[in-house]
Enzyme design. Structure first.
Site, PDB file in Angstrom:
ATOM      1  N   GLY A 134       0.842  -1.185   0.000  1.00 49.90           N
ATOM      2  CA  GLY A 134       0.000   0.000   0.000  1.00 49.90           C
ATOM      3  C   GLY A 134       0.876   1.233   0.000  1.00 49.90           C
ATOM      4  CD  GLN A 152       3.429   5.699   2.625  1.00 53.97           C
ATOM      5  OE1 GLN A 152       2.460   5.177   2.103  1.00 53.97           O
ATOM      6  NE2 GLN A 152       4.356   4.994   3.245  1.00 53.97           N
ATOM      7  CB  CYS A 189       5.637   2.548   7.552  1.00 55.13           C
ATOM      8  SG  CYS A 189       5.086   3.949   6.561  1.00 55.13           S
ATOM      9  CG  LEU A 190       6.858   1.104   1.603  1.00 51.82           C
ATOM     10  CD1 LEU A 190       6.130   1.380   0.299  1.00 51.82           C
ATOM     11  CD2 LEU A 190       7.968   0.083   1.377  1.00 51.82           C
ATOM     12  CG  HIS A 192      -0.400   1.482   7.406  1.00 52.83           C
ATOM     13  ND1 HIS A 192       0.542   1.019   8.304  1.00 52.83           N
ATOM     14  CD2 HIS A 192       0.290   2.305   6.559  1.00 52.83           C
ATOM     15  CE1 HIS A 192       1.730   1.539   8.005  1.00 52.83           C
ATOM     16  NE2 HIS A 192       1.596   2.323   6.953  1.00 52.83           N
ATOM     17  CD  GLU A 193      -0.929   2.573   2.798  1.00 52.38           C
ATOM     18  OE1 GLU A 193      -0.466   3.724   2.754  1.00 52.38           O
ATOM     19  OE2 GLU A 193      -0.220   1.575   3.011  1.00 52.38           O
ATOM     20  CG  HIS A 220       0.573   7.017   5.609  1.00 52.89           C
ATOM     21  ND1 HIS A 220       1.683   7.460   6.285  1.00 52.89           N
ATOM     22  CD2 HIS A 220       0.805   5.695   5.351  1.00 52.89           C
ATOM     23  CE1 HIS A 220       2.546   6.456   6.431  1.00 52.89           C
ATOM     24  NE2 HIS A 220       2.039   5.378   5.882  1.00 52.89           N
TER      25      HIS A 220
END
Ligand code: ZN
Length: 165
Positions: free
Chosen positions: A45, A50, A88-89, A130-131, A134
């Protein structure tokens, strides 16, 4: 085009993102870029902030095909919670357990501006939440109740997990 994924604690990750007024070609290009960037990372995702875009767009692919949600909103969630060890990226190398509702209904628009209703459970429910977090400036470590459970993982384990959001 693959975009650069910014790293925590970049302040962009703490901003509340703006709603998309119109799913125009600029947004569609961003969606394509985000999907390409998510696949290349690899991740399951990605949210627009991000890649330093302060707008409400997310993309998800948990192995069942990539899709985008514009202006996603959690409309319903159940009381039963589930815990996944999230990563997380934007915070490479660390993971931690996060408790979230196990079933959610998410509404938004697809890339063609059509209304989208997603009933998600299990891992997909976690990824969507989660997304969407953000977009409100929330990162997963904020939601880890016991911070001592945040742990470092090796590159190898990170590659095996492939559950970075
Ligand atoms: Zn993330």
């Amino acid at each position: 085009m693959i975009r650069e994924i910014i790293r925590y604690p970049n302040p962009i990750l703490r901003k509340k993102c703006k709603s998309v007024k119109k799913v125009d070609p600029h947004i569609q290009i961003l969606i394509d870029d985000m999907i390409e960037t998510m696949h290349a990372a690899p991740g399951v995702g990605l949210a627009a902030p991000q890649v330093a875009e302060n707008i409400r767009v997310i993309v998800v692919d948990i192995g069942e095909g990539a899709f985008a949600v514009v202006n996603p909103k959690v409309k319903k969630k159940n009381r039963v919670l589930q815990t996944f060890e999230e990563g997380c990226l934007c915070l490479p190398g660390i993971v931690g357990p996060v408790e979230r509702p196990s079933i959610v209904t998410v509404e938004g628009l697809d890339r063609f501006s059509q209304k989208l209703v997603i009933e998600a459970e299990g891992f997909l429910a976690t990824v969507l939440q989660h997304e969407i977090d953000h977009l409100d400036g929330i990162v997963f470590i904020d939601r880890v109740k016991d911070k001592s459970l945040i742990r470092e993982i090796s590159k190898k384990e990170e590659e095996e997990k492939k559950e970075l959001l």
